[in-house]
Design a protein around this motif. Structure first.
Motif, PDB file in Angstrom:
ATOM      1  N   ASN A   1      27.818 -13.796 -46.098  1.00  0.00           N
ATOM      2  CA  ASN A   1      26.530 -13.555 -46.762  1.00  0.00           C
ATOM      3  C   ASN A   1      25.621 -12.690 -45.907  1.00  0.00           C
ATOM      4  OD1 ASN A   1      27.024 -15.103 -49.131  1.00  0.00           O
ATOM      5  ND2 ASN A   1      26.654 -16.981 -47.989  1.00  0.00           N
TER       6      ASN A   1
ATOM      7  N   PHE B   1      17.405 -14.166 -48.126  1.00  0.00           N
ATOM      8  CA  PHE B   1      17.753 -15.106 -49.174  1.00  0.00           C
ATOM      9  C   PHE B   1      18.593 -16.255 -48.623  1.00  0.00           C
ATOM     10  CE2 PHE B   1      17.063 -10.974 -51.269  1.00  0.00           C
ATOM     11  CZ  PHE B   1      16.000 -11.336 -52.069  1.00  0.00           C
ATOM     12  N   ASN B   2      18.810 -17.273 -49.453  1.00  0.00           N
ATOM     13  CA  ASN B   2      19.389 -18.528 -48.979  1.00  0.00           C
ATOM     14  C   ASN B   2      20.756 -18.367 -48.328  1.00  0.00           C
ATOM     15  OD1 ASN B   2      17.185 -20.053 -49.725  1.00  0.00           O
ATOM     16  ND2 ASN B   2      17.997 -20.565 -51.758  1.00  0.00           N
TER      17      ASN B   2
ATOM     18  N   LYS C   1      20.355 -16.874 -44.995  1.00  0.00           N
ATOM     19  CA  LYS C   1      19.601 -17.794 -44.142  1.00  0.00           C
ATOM     20  C   LYS C   1      20.513 -18.866 -43.569  1.00  0.00           C
ATOM     21  CE  LYS C   1      15.472 -20.683 -43.922  1.00  0.00           C
ATOM     22  NZ  LYS C   1      16.168 -21.718 -43.138  1.00  0.00           N
ATOM     23  N   GLY C   2      21.440 -19.378 -44.369  1.00  0.00           N
ATOM     24  CA  GLY C   2      22.380 -20.367 -43.868  1.00  0.00           C
ATOM     25  C   GLY C   2      23.236 -19.811 -42.747  1.00  0.00           C
TER      26      GLY C   2
ATOM     27  N   ASP D   1      21.048 -19.513 -39.616  1.00  0.00           N
ATOM     28  CA  ASP D   1      20.826 -20.817 -38.995  1.00  0.00           C
ATOM     29  C   ASP D   1      22.028 -21.242 -38.159  1.00  0.00           C
ATOM     30  OD1 ASP D   1      18.325 -20.954 -40.127  1.00  0.00           O
ATOM     31  OD2 ASP D   1      18.919 -22.302 -41.758  1.00  0.00           O
TER      32      ASP D   1
END
Length: 218
Positions: free
Chosen positions: A109, A128-129, A132-133, A136
């Motif tokens: 991603n 976006f999510n 972001k994952g 992290d």
């Protein structure tokens, strides 16, 4: 004439070419660089598919031809074991290989949403999510490695294979203005100030932009 040739694609866009070049330089290998034209369909495929298993970068060393960044790194570690591509202890070598392999095969991603582009600066880029994952998880890896080693590099006082694998992500953090906690921000700045990264970036900025519509196709 150098002993070896490293075939790469774009210095500005190709994170895999950067990783391959870094490990060759870190190993102290005498090599020439062969730059593929950005107009070649094979180069576009490597960049647009974001594939770590494409045949670029490719190291030709005498009669030996090896591609894929991790394979190149393992080959260099065999022939130049004193270069420090991997940490000294068995436990840390295993951890270094693990975090390098995680970067090699994961974070799709992030790769798709935030492709490497050393010439770009995009303040306030929306994250976006999915990306972001991935970010992290990368921050957790960086924090864990630095807390164990004491830095400034992931496994201590000098760069290893892991730093070569994570260096392109540090350029993405800068390009896309990613907010970082202090430890990760310090690591990003350490990597960006690395003399090898400064050399690569200087050439990337001067590289002719032959790959049209690349940003849009990403």
């Amino acid at each position: 004439m150098a002993d070896a040739t490293l075939t790469i694609s774009s210095r500005n866009y190709s994170s895999w070419s950067l990783r391959g070049w870094l490990v060759c330089r870190m190993a102290g290998l005498d090599f020439d660089v062969e730059l593929l034209s950005g107009k070649e369909s094979s180069t576009r495929a490597e960049l647009l598919h974001l594939s770590p298993s494409f045949l670029v970068p490719r190291l030709t060393h005498g009669d030996i031809v090896v591609w894929d960044v991790l394979a190149i790194a393992e080959y260099l570690n065999e022939i130049r074991s004193g270069a420090g591509l991997l940490p000294e202890s068995a436990a840390e070598r295993a951890r270094c290989r693990a975090v390098s392999s995680e970067m090699h095969g994961g974070f799709i991603n992030l790769r798709s949403a935030m492709p490497m582009n050393l010439r770009a600066q995009i303040p306030g880029f929306p994250i976006f999510n999915g990306a972001k994952g991935d970010i992290d998880r990368i921050l957790a890896i960086v924090e864990d490695c630095l807390s164990r080693s004491g830095g400034p590099y992931l496994f201590g006082a000098r760069p290893t294979l892991a730093d070569a694998m994570y260096a392109p992500v540090c350029t993405r953090f800068r390009t896309y203005d990613v907010p970082l906690p202090f430890t990760a921000e310090t690591y990003r700045d350490t990597i960006l100030a690395w003399d090898l990264m400064a050399e690569w970036t200087q050439e990337a900025v001067a590289e002719p932009d032959e790959i049209e519509e690349l940003d849009m196709e990403f």
